[in-house]
Enzyme design. Structure first.
Site, PDB file in Angstrom:
ATOM      1  N   GLY A 179      10.579  28.116   1.913  1.00 54.82           N
ATOM      2  CA  GLY A 179       9.970  26.646   1.627  1.00 54.82           C
ATOM      3  C   GLY A 179      10.011  25.963   0.417  1.00 54.82           C
ATOM      4  CB  CYS A 180       7.475  24.740  -1.809  1.00 56.10           C
ATOM      5  SG  CYS A 180       6.829  23.547  -0.847  1.00 56.10           S
ATOM      6  CG  LEU A 181      10.351  30.170  -4.819  1.00 54.28           C
ATOM      7  CD1 LEU A 181       9.589  30.108  -5.987  1.00 54.28           C
ATOM      8  CD2 LEU A 181      10.388  31.934  -4.403  1.00 54.28           C
TER       9      LEU A 181
END
Length: 234
Positions: free
Chosen positions: A170-172
């Site tokens: 996701g965010c990574l």
């Protein structure tokens, strides 16, 4: 080189024929010049429920990464210690939970969301920011989107971002792709990245490694940072 290039968490998961398809991506991996440490979303929320299997943690804490978050604590502490000793700038991202940010006005999915508790988006004490560090509050997956992160990196003269945190899928991942798209050399430290699903973690690292980033092991990265420290001392 092929053995070392693929000697990561996806070994035994990605079939041999897929590895053959991606064989042309094999190369030497390295930490590039002028690095900074970028820590993605190391906030309390994902550690809730303790070091237990994710299915157990999620019964009371739906956003927890359970044991996978806890397993990453010690290697991430090593990474932070080596980065600080080498004099790297340290930048964190976390969710923007200010009441006036009004994140709920735009939603890309129908995922259920509870009202955010600001305490859950404080950085975990093991990675407590220091006075000189930068904390970027974001409203979307990428730490670059709609934030001053690019300005900070430019002002610091950064050419390489060494990244850790969550979630790998996701965010990574979103932040890593944006870092690459903005012209940075990107290093993902395998043991310092985590996700709720080990499968998602491994497959996303495989994709990023072959297209946009150098996935490296904590021992490799720490050795490089210790070398930087010795050069400064010399």
């Amino acid at each position: 080189m092929a053995d070392s290039f693929e000697n990561h968490c996806w070994k035994g998961i990605v079939p041999a024929e897929i590895l053959e398809i991606y064989a042309s991506y094999q190369r030497e991996t390295f930490v590039g010049p002028q690095p900074a440490l970028l820590a993605i979303d190391l906030y309390e929320c994902v550690y809730q429920g303790g070091p237990v299997p994710v299915l157990e943690a999620m019964k009371s804490h739906p956003s927890s990464c359970g044991i996978h978050a806890w397993n990453a604590i010690e290697p991430t502490k090593r990474l932070f210690a080596a980065a600080r000793a080498a004099g790297l700038p340290v930048i964190y991202s976390t969710s923007d939970v200010r009441p006036h940010a009004q994140q709920g006005r735009v939603t890309a999915t129908k995922r259920k969301r509870n009202p955010p508790d600001p305490a859950m988006f404080q950085i975990r004490p093991e990675f407590k920011p220091e006075l000189q560090d930068v904390i970027v509050a974001k409203q979307r997956a990428s730490a670059f989107y709609g934030t001053p992160l690019m300005a900070h990196l430019t002002q610091l003269g950064i050419q390489t971002v060494v990244m850790c945190g969550e979630s790998t899928s996701g965010c990574l991942r979103a932040s890593a792709v944006d870092a690459f798209s903005n012209g940075f050399h990107v290093v993902l430290v395998e043991e310092c990245c985590f996700d709720r699903s080990p499968l998602s973690h491994a497959v996303n690292l495989f994709d990023l490694h072959h297209k946009y980033c150098d996935v490296m092991l904590i021992d490799e990265v720490v050795r490089h940072l210790e070398g930087m420290q010795l050069k400064k001392a010399g």
